[in-house]
Design a protein around this motif. Structure first.
Motif, PDB file in Angstrom:
ATOM      1  N   GLY A  68      37.194  72.770  34.729  1.00  0.00           N
ATOM      2  CA  GLY A  68      35.908  72.632  35.403  1.00  0.00           C
ATOM      3  C   GLY A  68      34.895  71.762  34.685  1.00  0.00           C
ATOM      4  N   ARG A  69      35.264  71.246  33.526  1.00  0.00           N
ATOM      5  CA  ARG A  69      34.341  70.378  32.784  1.00  0.00           C
ATOM      6  C   ARG A  69      34.455  68.945  33.339  1.00  0.00           C
ATOM      7  NH1 ARG A  69      30.859  73.465  31.336  1.00  0.00           N
ATOM      8  NH2 ARG A  69      30.015  71.732  30.156  1.00  0.00           N
ATOM      9  N   ASP A  72      38.304  67.337  33.484  1.00  0.00           N
ATOM     10  CA  ASP A  72      38.745  68.633  34.003  1.00  0.00           C
ATOM     11  C   ASP A  72      40.235  68.828  33.724  1.00  0.00           C
ATOM     12  OD1 ASP A  72      39.279  70.923  35.401  1.00  0.00           O
ATOM     13  OD2 ASP A  72      38.207  70.300  37.216  1.00  0.00           O
ATOM     14  N   ASP A  74      42.013  71.167  34.622  1.00  0.00           N
ATOM     15  CA  ASP A  74      42.737  71.724  35.778  1.00  0.00           C
ATOM     16  C   ASP A  74      43.412  70.626  36.590  1.00  0.00           C
ATOM     17  OD1 ASP A  74      42.072  74.328  35.195  1.00  0.00           O
ATOM     18  OD2 ASP A  74      40.297  74.340  36.498  1.00  0.00           O
ATOM     19  N   ARG A 342      30.787  63.089  34.696  1.00  0.00           N
ATOM     20  CA  ARG A 342      31.507  63.692  35.825  1.00  0.00           C
ATOM     21  C   ARG A 342      31.481  62.763  37.051  1.00  0.00           C
ATOM     22  NH1 ARG A 342      32.385  69.218  36.894  1.00  0.00           N
ATOM     23  NH2 ARG A 342      30.840  69.852  35.342  1.00  0.00           N
TER      24      ARG A 342
END
Lengths: 347, 347
Positions: A68-69, A72, A74, A342
Motif C-alpha cells: 500500500g505504500r 507497493d 502488493d 505515488r
C-alpha cells in the motif's frame, strides 16, 4: 536477504579506474512477487549508509516501500541490493588495497544483478541522495533499461561546499590513530572516533536549521549557569548534542569506516552530464527536492532535470516539496512527497 | 603588545560560574593616541580565534582598524586585548582545572583593563561574531560605559544548528587521544588532529556555498578518473580540500585546543536578553549582518536589534550587507560594510 557472486576471477568486474575486481558478491533483498511477464520490477538504490533492507518493520525506507505504500509491494517486485563498496553483505573494502570506485561501477553491478535474476527491464528505479545518482548514471549507461526513474534530492555535480563537508568527515577518519592506514582490522581495532565525527557532522547537514530548531529544545540545561567543573561543562548537555551522540553511537554499530571513505569519495567526481548524454525518449523521470535541504538542495535537482531534458529523456517532472527536515526528508513520512511519488509511478 | 595583571590572589576575578580566578593577566595592543579628555577611545573585541593584534600589516582586522580606516587610528585611541581564555598572551586554560567561563567574564576583564588604563568611557566598542557578543553583554552590564556599539554578525542566542556544529568540533578535540583529558602539555603532545578537524569544519561554516563555488575550482583534478591507488584517491585533491588542509595547518601553529574548547563553549549558553534588560538611552548601536552568512545570519542580528530596542537603547541602526563571503565577510574588504561602519562611527 540473499547473496550472489556476480563477478569472479574468470569474469572480473572492470572498474572505471581501470582495475579489475573479483569476486564481487552482492547481498540483496526482494519484496513482492515477480509477475509472469517480468514487467513489475522496481529497483531501489540506497544512499550512502543504507543496506538491502529497504522495507519491513526494520527497513530504512518503509515509508516508501511496502504494502500500500507508493512503491507497493502488493503489486510490484522490488529489488534492493547493498551497494558495491558497502558493508552490509556486498563486497566492500577491507583495506586500501581495494580499488577506487565510481558511481558507474555501482550501476554495472546493479545491472549484473538484474541479468542474474533474468530481468531485462525495470519499470521503476528509485533512490534518494546517492541512490538517485546511481539511477541518473543508469539512465545514461543503459538507455531504455529503466522506464520510470525517481530521483529524490540527488545531484549531478557536487558543490565545493559538498566536497568540503565530505573532506572534513573523511579526514577525521583517515587521521584517527586507529585507522592504521586502512589496516585497522588486522590490529583488532576500528577508527570509531573518526567515524563518529563524520556521522555527527553528516547529521548536522541532513537536517535544516529550522528543522533542528523545531526538533530540539534550545534552552540551556537546568543548573547550567552554575556548572563549575570544566569536564562536565564541555561535555554533551544540550538536547541537540545528546542527539548527535546517540546517532554516532548507533551508527558505529552498523557501519564501517572504509565503506564510509569509499562511498563518500565516489560522489565527489560524479559529473555525468559533463560530456553530453543521449537518453531514451521512452523513459521518464521524477526529479524531486525539498525546500529546506541544504546538502543537495533544489538547485541540484534543477540541474539534474535540465541535464535529463537536454539529453532527450521522454518526460521530466520536477517537484519541490516543502518540509522542514532538510535532506533527511527523503526518508521520512512527508505526505506531499510520498503522494508525488505515488502519482508519478502510477501514471 | 603589553601585558598587565588585572586580578591577583588578593583581588581575584569572580566568575559567573561562582569560582574565582587569579592571577588574570591580559595582553593587549593599543593604536593611536589617547586625547587629553580621554574621549577618543575605541575598544575592539576579537572573535573566537583572534588576538590583540587587530591592526597593522599582520593585524587580523587591518581592513577596519588603521590610519584612514573606518576605525581611524589617526584620530582614535584603539585598545584591543586578547580574551580571557585565549592563547595569545592573556590568561587561558592549561588544563580542565581551569574554570568554565561566560561571555560576562570576558567583559568583566575588558572593563578592568579599561579601569587600569584610567579610562571611564568608551566612545566606540566594535566586534564581529563573538566579539559582538561581548559588546552586547557590555551594553547590558554597564549601561552608558559604551556610547556607540558596532555589532557585526553577532548573535544573542545560538540556534540548535550553531550548538550542533560547535559540539562536533569540540568532540573531535576531546576525543583526540593526544588530548589526555586536557593534560596534553604534561605529555608533551597536542591534540592537533582534533583541532584540525574543528578548524576545517569551522572554515566550511565561515564561507557560504556560493562563495565557495566562486572561490574554488570545482573541476576534478587532472587524471582523476584514472587514479587507481585508493590512498591517493582518498587524500586531498580538489582545490577546496587543499584550502581546508592549508587553513588547518596554519591554525595549528597559532592556536590552542583548550582555548578552542572554552571559547566555543561560552557562546552556547549566551542568552543575554532572557531575563529582560535595561539599557542606556544615551547609547547607540549599529547591528550589521551579511546576506550569505549562515553561521550567524541576519536572523541573529534581527534578534539582537530587537532586544536592544526593547531594552531602551537610544538608537539602533540595522544594516544587511550583500557579500558572497558568508560569515568571513566581517574580516574582509567589503566596501559597503566598511562604509556603513565609517558612517555610523562618524555620526
Amino acid at each position: 536477504m540473499q547473496r550472489v557472486v556476480l563477478f569472479d576471477e574468470d569474469d572480473p568486474l572492470v572498474l572505471a579506474c581501470g582495475r579489475s575486481l573479483a569476486p564481487v558478491e552482492v547481498a540483496y533483498a526482494t519484496y513482492g512477487t515477480l509477475d509472469a511477464d517480468r514487467s513489475n520490477v522496481v529497483f531501489v538504490c540506497h544512499a550512502l549508509t543504507g543496506d538491502a533492507e529497504a522495507s519491513g518493520p526494520r527497513g530504512w525506507w518503509s515509508t516508501m516501500v511496502g504494502p500500500g505504500r507508493p512503491i507497493d509491494t502488493d503489486t510490484s517486485f522490488v529489488i534492493c541490493p547493498n551497494l558495491l563498496g558497502g558493508c552490509a553483505g556486498s563486497t566492500g573494502p577491507s583495506s586500501l588495497d581495494f580499488p577506487p570506485l565510481a558511481i558507474a561501477d555501482l550501476v554495472t553491478v546493479h545491472r549484473a544483478l538484474l541479468a542474474h535474476l533474468g530481468i531485462a527491464r525495470v519499470r521503476t528505479a528509485i533512490g534518494g541522495s546517492m541512490g538517485g545518482m546511481q539511477i541518473l548514471q543508469w539512465l545514461i549507461d543503459a538507455p531504455g533499461q529503466v522506464r520510470d526513474a525517481v530521483l529524490v534530492c540527488a545531484s549531478s555535480r557536487l558543490s565545493a561546499q559538498n566536497l568540503a563537508l565530505s573532506h572534513v568527515a573523511r579526514r577525521a577518519i583517515l587521521d584517527d590513530p586507529d585507522f592504521h592506514g586502512g589496516d585497522y582490522a588486522a590490529f583488532g581495532v576500528r577508527p570509531d572516533r573518526g567515524l563518529a565525527t563524520a556521522r555527527r557532522l553528516a547529521h548536522v547537514t541532513y537536517l535544516s536549521e529550522p528543522g533542528m530548531a523545531e526538533k530540539f529544545s534550545r534552552a540551556e540545561p537546568a543548573g547550567w549557569a552554575d556548572v563549575d567543573d570544566a569536564a562536565r561543562w564541555l561535555g554533551p548537555a544540550y538536547d541537540v548534542e545528546r542527539y548527535l551522540e546517540h546517532q554516532a553511537a548507533i551508527f558505529l554499530k552498523r557501519f564501517d569506516a572504509l565503506s564510509y571513505l569509499y562511498l563518500t569519495r565516489i560522489m565527489d567526481a560524479f559529473d555525468p552530464f559533463a560530456g553530453g548524454v543521449v537518453l531514451d525518449p521512452g523513459s521518464r523521470a521524477l526529479v524531486l527536492s525539498f525546500d529546506s535541504d541544504w546538502r543537495f538542495g533544489t538547485e541540484h535537482s534543477v540541474a539534474v532535470a535540465a541535464g535529463l531534458r537536454a539529453g532527450g529523456l521522454g518526460e521530466v517532472v520536477e517537484e519541490v516539496v516543502a518540509s522542514p527536515w532538510g535532506h533527511d526528508s527523503f526518508l521520512l513520512d512527508v505526505p506531499e512527497y510520498l503522494e508525488a511519488v505515488r502519482r508519478f509511478v502510477a501514471a
